[in-house]
Write a protein that holds these residues in place. Structure first.
Motif, PDB file in Angstrom:
ATOM      1  N   GLU A 175       0.835  -1.202   0.000  1.00 42.45           N
ATOM      2  CA  GLU A 175       0.000   0.000   0.000  1.00 42.45           C
ATOM      3  C   GLU A 175       0.871   1.254   0.000  1.00 42.45           C
ATOM      4  N   ALA A 176       1.929   1.237   0.827  1.00 39.08           N
ATOM      5  CA  ALA A 176       2.841   2.381   0.874  1.00 39.08           C
ATOM      6  C   ALA A 176       3.558   2.564  -0.460  1.00 39.08           C
ATOM      7  N   LEU A 177       3.904   1.451  -1.122  1.00 41.19           N
ATOM      8  CA  LEU A 177       4.545   1.524  -2.434  1.00 41.19           C
ATOM      9  C   LEU A 177       3.603   2.180  -3.445  1.00 41.19           C
ATOM     10  N   ALA A 178       2.344   1.768  -3.459  1.00 43.66           N
ATOM     11  CA  ALA A 178       1.363   2.371  -4.372  1.00 43.66           C
ATOM     12  C   ALA A 178       1.201   3.855  -4.088  1.00 43.66           C
ATOM     13  N   ASP A 179       1.182   4.217  -2.801  1.00 42.01           N
ATOM     14  CA  ASP A 179       1.051   5.634  -2.436  1.00 42.01           C
ATOM     15  C   ASP A 179       2.264   6.439  -2.902  1.00 42.01           C
ATOM     16  N   GLU A 180       3.469   5.878  -2.718  1.00 41.64           N
ATOM     17  CA  GLU A 180       4.685   6.605  -3.122  1.00 41.64           C
ATOM     18  C   GLU A 180       4.748   6.777  -4.635  1.00 41.64           C
TER      19      GLU A 180
END
Length: 203
Positions: A175-180
């Motif tokens: 999820e953090a990867l998608a956000d970044e």
């Protein structure tokens, strides 16, 4: 009497053979059901393709005891990923970034992501984090030119010191990867408007 002994022997043999299969049942984890809406990158994205480093081309759930044996990569004996990590993350990112676009028409720039690391690291017997490291490259709709690139390193704590906790933390890391990636693309659309023309096919 001899026949009775033979029957009992076969019964005991079947019991011995059957027990290990129950004890070694493998749990298979994935990244779960997608929740929440994706963010629009500001220009069309057609697809996200994920490749992985050679040591990640396995369904093993990897971990490392950095406090005891930092040079050894281990794998959980009774837990596996449901698919290769690159496949799980590719599906997750496409659902979040590509299919989440409100005006998705199947055209646009392409993102190539190289997954360099994904493992659960224990700094102590009861404390661990998921480490996800990747490099993202933005390509135009046609060809392999590099429009932009970005390196990402993510750490997310595991709620429990086991494979299940590692799977939950991996979901949070994805999820953090998608956000970044969304933040990166949003910044590109503001700072380099020309990219929007390229990805929409106008430039």
């Amino acid at each position: 009497m001899r026949m009775l002994c033979l029957v009992l022997s076969l019964f005991l043999l079947a019991a011995c053979v059957g027990n290990p299969s129950r004890q070694q049942e493998v749990v298979r984890h994935d990244l779960g059901v997608l929740s929440g809406a994706g963010s629009s990158p500001g220009f069309p994205i057609a697809a996200v393709a994920v490749r992985a480093a050679p040591w990640l081309e396995t369904t093993d759930q990897a971990y490392r005891l950095t406090y005891a044996d930092p040079l050894r990569r281990r794998a959980y004996a009774e837990s596996r990923w449901a698919a290769l990590p690159a496949e799980l993350i590719e599906r997750f990112l496409n659902r979040r970034i590509v299919f989440g676009q409100p005006d998705f028409v199947g055209a646009g720039c392409r993102i190539e992501l190289m997954l360099d690391e994904l493992e659960q690291r224990f700094d102590a017997p009861t404390t661990s984090v998921i480490v996800l490291e990747a490099r993202a490259i933005l390509h135009p709709p046609r060809g392999h030119a590099q429009v932009s690139k970005r390196a990402v390193a993510i750490r997310r704590p595991a709620p429990t010191p086991n494979a299940h906790g590692g799977a939950e933390a991996t979901r949070a890391a994805a999820e953090a990867l998608a956000d970044e990636i969304g933040v990166w693309l949003g910044a590109l659309s503001r700072e380099r408007p020309r990219i929007a023309d390229i990805c929409s096919g106008a430039g």
